[in-house]
Design a protein around this motif. Structure first.
Motif, mmCIF file in Angstrom:
data_model
loop_
_atom_site.group_PDB
_atom_site.id
_atom_site.type_symbol
_atom_site.label_atom_id
_atom_site.label_comp_id
_atom_site.label_asym_id
_atom_site.label_seq_id
_atom_site.Cartn_x
_atom_site.Cartn_y
_atom_site.Cartn_z
ATOM 1 N N ARG A 228 0.866 -1.173 0.000
ATOM 2 C CA ARG A 228 0.000 0.000 0.000
ATOM 3 C C ARG A 228 0.907 1.228 0.000
ATOM 4 N NH1 ARG A 228 -3.719 -3.755 1.179
ATOM 5 N NH2 ARG A 228 -5.817 -3.155 0.552
ATOM 6 N N LEU A 229 0.711 2.112 -0.990
ATOM 7 C CA LEU A 229 1.614 3.241 -1.235
ATOM 8 C C LEU A 229 0.826 4.546 -1.169
ATOM 9 C CD1 LEU A 229 3.280 1.543 -4.328
ATOM 10 C CD2 LEU A 229 4.311 1.728 -2.065
ATOM 11 N N ARG A 230 1.562 5.625 -0.934
ATOM 12 C CA ARG A 230 0.901 6.931 -0.868
ATOM 13 C C ARG A 230 1.794 7.973 -1.502
ATOM 14 N NH1 ARG A 230 0.600 11.314 2.332
ATOM 15 N NH2 ARG A 230 2.267 10.510 3.633
ATOM 16 N N ARG A 256 -3.515 7.557 -2.681
ATOM 17 C CA ARG A 256 -3.103 6.235 -2.200
ATOM 18 C C ARG A 256 -3.255 5.213 -3.341
ATOM 19 N NH1 ARG A 256 -6.510 4.257 1.874
ATOM 20 N NH2 ARG A 256 -8.109 5.501 0.887
ATOM 21 N N ASP A 295 5.548 6.879 -0.983
ATOM 22 C CA ASP A 295 5.845 6.364 0.370
ATOM 23 C C ASP A 295 5.186 4.993 0.529
ATOM 24 O OD1 ASP A 295 6.963 8.822 0.836
ATOM 25 O OD2 ASP A 295 5.253 9.595 2.005
ATOM 26 N N GLU A 297 3.119 2.693 2.837
ATOM 27 C CA GLU A 297 2.252 2.753 4.032
ATOM 28 C C GLU A 297 2.104 1.398 4.686
ATOM 29 O OE1 GLU A 297 -1.585 4.565 3.052
ATOM 30 O OE2 GLU A 297 -0.816 6.343 4.066
ATOM 31 N N GLU A 298 2.133 0.353 3.882
ATOM 32 C CA GLU A 298 1.856 -0.975 4.445
ATOM 33 C C GLU A 298 2.328 -2.054 3.477
ATOM 34 O OE1 GLU A 298 -2.285 -1.367 5.710
ATOM 35 O OE2 GLU A 298 -2.144 -3.536 5.389
#
Ligand code: GLY
Length: 369
Positions: A228-230, A256, A295, A297-298
């Motif tokens: 999971r990206l942002r 996201r 970034d 995130e997960e």
């Protein structure tokens, strides 16, 4: 209808997207329903939420395609009944990185067009006009405007609110069976919930649920790792879902993105690995190089519940009172609306439509798990 407080018309084992949707639809038809869920999120919590029957259509998967198209047709109306389920009716681009992939994509485009599915072949310049973040090296793209997406976490939250009925935070250990029919669910602590019918919607966990072997649907876990990206700069890197040969990149529309997914036969292992992350980033960065600016995130891994023929089991099982809603493999979120409608119909004793026949759970009756 049941009258005792601990006796229900229907017990649903599994409180993920499919279990909750089945519970909701059955309640709407007047049944008194309890959902039994251990509180450990299943595959839905990792899923990207592609609603993509056309871009996922492979040669030889005609039955799955029909079910997927049927469910996709129901999605907008299904979401209109829910509060903020995170539905995005923005389409999908399937892209090829090199000549081999372009040839494979041409064959797939011909197959899909032959079935009357909406796909448009785009030259690289046309694809880049739609999605400027695509790499200049992209060789070919298919535009599939009808393949949408949803945020599965928001969907499950919305389904939980819509169901609004009784939820037992407990692990189901087995089905209670008496005189050839299912009479409820036995919990891990030995307590029993009596129900006139039991819907098994427990994803991969169905293989750990006690029941007569001849009634079982064989399901095996297939691991998928997902990032999971942002974008710290906000939304806009891409608008559409971008699918490469093995990776997909699903925008949520708010900066996201979900990048998935590996396909690994590793039993019950859900450990994210360096190799998995490398594979995903390598494949998608050759198509959307801007992914490196995002970034993380997960990082998570989930287990897809796969049947031997990759088609789910939906409908009445080999015991009176047993209804299946499992084995959705790569398509659980897409198939949620159609599964819930079919299960509610099966619970009401209706004959299921002929297009649902390939998902008949009885095709596995007596087959060793
Ligand atoms: N439906 C995509 C996946 O299972 O990875």
């Amino acid at each position: 209808m049941a009258s005792q407080s601990d006796s229900f018309d229907v017990a649903v084992v599994g409180g993920g997207a499919i279990g909750l949707a089945c519970a909701w639809r059955a309640s709407q038809r007047g049944a008194r329903v309890v959902v039994v869920d251990a509180g450990e999120p299943g595959a839905w919590n990792v899923a990207a939420g592609m609603l993509a029957p056309v871009s996922e259509a492979e040669f030889g998967e005609r039955a799955l395609l029909e079910l997927g198209l049927e469910s996709a047709r129901r999605y907008a109306a299904f979401c209109a009944e829910l509060e903020q389920p995170g539905y995005r009716d923005v389409g999908t681009l399937v892209v090829a990185r090199d000549r081999d992939e372009a040839e494979a994509l041409e064959r797939l485009a011909a197959f899909r067009t032959g079935l009357g599915l909406p796909v448009e072949r785009l030259r690289p310049s046309q694809a880049r006009a739609l999605e400027p973040a695509l790499a200049p090296t992209v060789r070919l793209a298919l535009d599939i405007p009808s393949d949408h997406s949803i945020d599965p976490r928001r969907l499950v939250a919305a389904l939980g609110r819509a169901f609004g009925g009784e939820l037992r935070r407990a692990r189901a250990a087995s089905l209670s069976v008496g005189r050839g029919r299912v009479t409820g669910v036995v919990l891990e602590d030995g307590a029993e919930i009596a129900a006139g019918a039991v819907v098994v919607a427990a994803g991969v966990h169905v293989s750990r649920l006690g029941m007569p072997e001849a009634a079982r649907v064989p399901v095996r876990p297939v691991k998928g790792q997902v990032l999971r990206l942002r974008d710290p700069g906000g939304p806009g890197l891409v608008e559409r879902t971008i699918r490469g040969e093995s990776a997909y990149f699903v925008p949520r529309g708010d900066g996201r993105y979900v990048l998935g997914a590996t396909m690994e036969d590793r039993g019950w292992d859900t450990t994210p690995t360096a190799g998995g992350v490398y594979e995903l980033l390598r494949d998608i960065s050759e198509v959307v190089p801007g992914v490196f600016e995002l970034d993380i995130e997960e990082l998570s891994a989930g287990l897809r519940p796969a049947t031997p023929d990759n088609v789910p089991a939906i409908g009445r099982g080999a015991l009176e009172g047993l209804v299946w809603a499992t084995g959705h493999f790569r398509n659980g979120i897409l198939l949620t609306p159609v599964t819930a409608d079919l299960v509610a119909a099966a619970l009401a004793g209706e004959v299921l439509p002929s297009w649902a026949a390939p998902a008949d759970p009885l095709r596995f009756a007596g087959v060793p798990a």
